[in-house]
Design an enzyme around this catalytic site. Structure first.
Site, short mmCIF file in Angstrom:
data_model
loop_
_atom_site.label_atom_id
_atom_site.label_comp_id
_atom_site.label_asym_id
_atom_site.label_seq_id
_atom_site.Cartn_x
_atom_site.Cartn_y
_atom_site.Cartn_z
CD GLN A 129 -35.79 -47.05 50.60
OE1 GLN A 129 -36.98 -47.33 50.66
NE2 GLN A 129 -34.99 -47.54 49.68
CD GLU A 130 -37.36 -38.68 57.54
OE1 GLU A 130 -37.72 -37.53 57.87
OE2 GLU A 130 -36.84 -39.49 58.33
#
Length: 258
Positions: A129-130
């Site tokens: 979830q960058e």
């Protein structure tokens, strides 16, 4: 106090524990070191000034990292997470050798791209979830930090006194559409022939013809990313100057009224 701690960790365990205008980054460096560095700067920033190595501002290269799983020496992006929980999990993984580390809370801005949204099915590590910050994160953009001791997050959020809300208020991360042309897929990658990237392929990428100057796909991506970063930096500088001028005008008006 036990009840407060219990509630805090229930929230931390939830994937929904995220603030839409805040991002998070686990880092071993204490706040005073981050301040001396000017903020959370990409590794390639130091390489550029120390050795003259050009920063690689290619999002796909950044997301993949190196073959050993580490950050590239010339990386032009800084990684952040969408939630405190994600940052904590990352910290427990990559900073497990530290008894103490920090999770920095960061204001959103248009130089940031949601990796999964931009790279889509080709995002190499979607579970992370960058959100990646092109060119880094100034110290004034850091809202505060949590201290993590032996894996346990301190309840207190330490506020950064030099955070400048007026610079970053109402700013959001860049829409995915802005990032498609900066995705940085290799020249012959199939993504350039698929939706949505086919409509945003830089010259020299996929079926798109070479530029007049003969730049390759990678060179054109580098050029476009550099232009995008400079435009963003100019926007922030204009905002800073505008705020400064407003403060001067207010001071002069008050002085004249006295």
């Amino acid at each position: 106090m036990k009840n407060i701690t219990f509630i805090f960790f229930i929230l931390l365990a939830s994937p929904l524990y995220a603030n839409g205008d805040r991002l998070y980054r686990a880092d071993s460096r204490p706040p005073d070191e981050i301040k001396r560095s000017g903020g959370l700067m990409p590794r390639g920033h130091n390489e550029y000034f120390d050795r003259g190595t050009q920063m690689n501002i290619n999002l796909y290269d950044h997301a993949r990292g190196t073959q050993t799983g580490f950050v590239r020496y010339d990386d032009g992006y800084v990684s952040t997470s969408l939630s405190l929980r994600s940052a904590h999990l990352a910290g427990q993984s990559i900073l497990s050798g530290y008894s103490t580390y920090y999770i920095y809370v960061i204001a959103t801005a248009p130089n940031m791209f949601n990796v999964n949204d931009v790279l889509g099915v080709y995002s190499p590590h979607p579970y992370e979830q960058e959100v990646s910050a092109l060119g880094g994160i100034p110290y004034s953009q850091i809202y505060g930090w949590y201290r993590v001791n032996f894996g346990v997050i301190d309840e207190r959020l330490h506020r950064n006194r030099e955070y400048r809300d007026r610079y970053y208020r109402n700013l959001n991360i860049a829409p995915a559409e802005d990032g498609y042309r900066l995705a940085g897929f290799p020249p012959d990658h199939q993504a350039w022939r698929e939706e949505p990237w086919i409509h945003h392929a830089p010259q020299g990428c996929g079926n798109s013809s070479r530029t007049i100057t003969g730049d390759t796909c990678n060179e054109e991506t580098q050029n476009l990313s550099t232009i995008y970063l400079r435009e963003y930096q100019s926007k922030v500088k204009r905002q800073i100057f505008s705020d400064y001028q407003s403060e001067v005008d207010i001071y002069n008006r008050i002085r004249d009224e006295l």
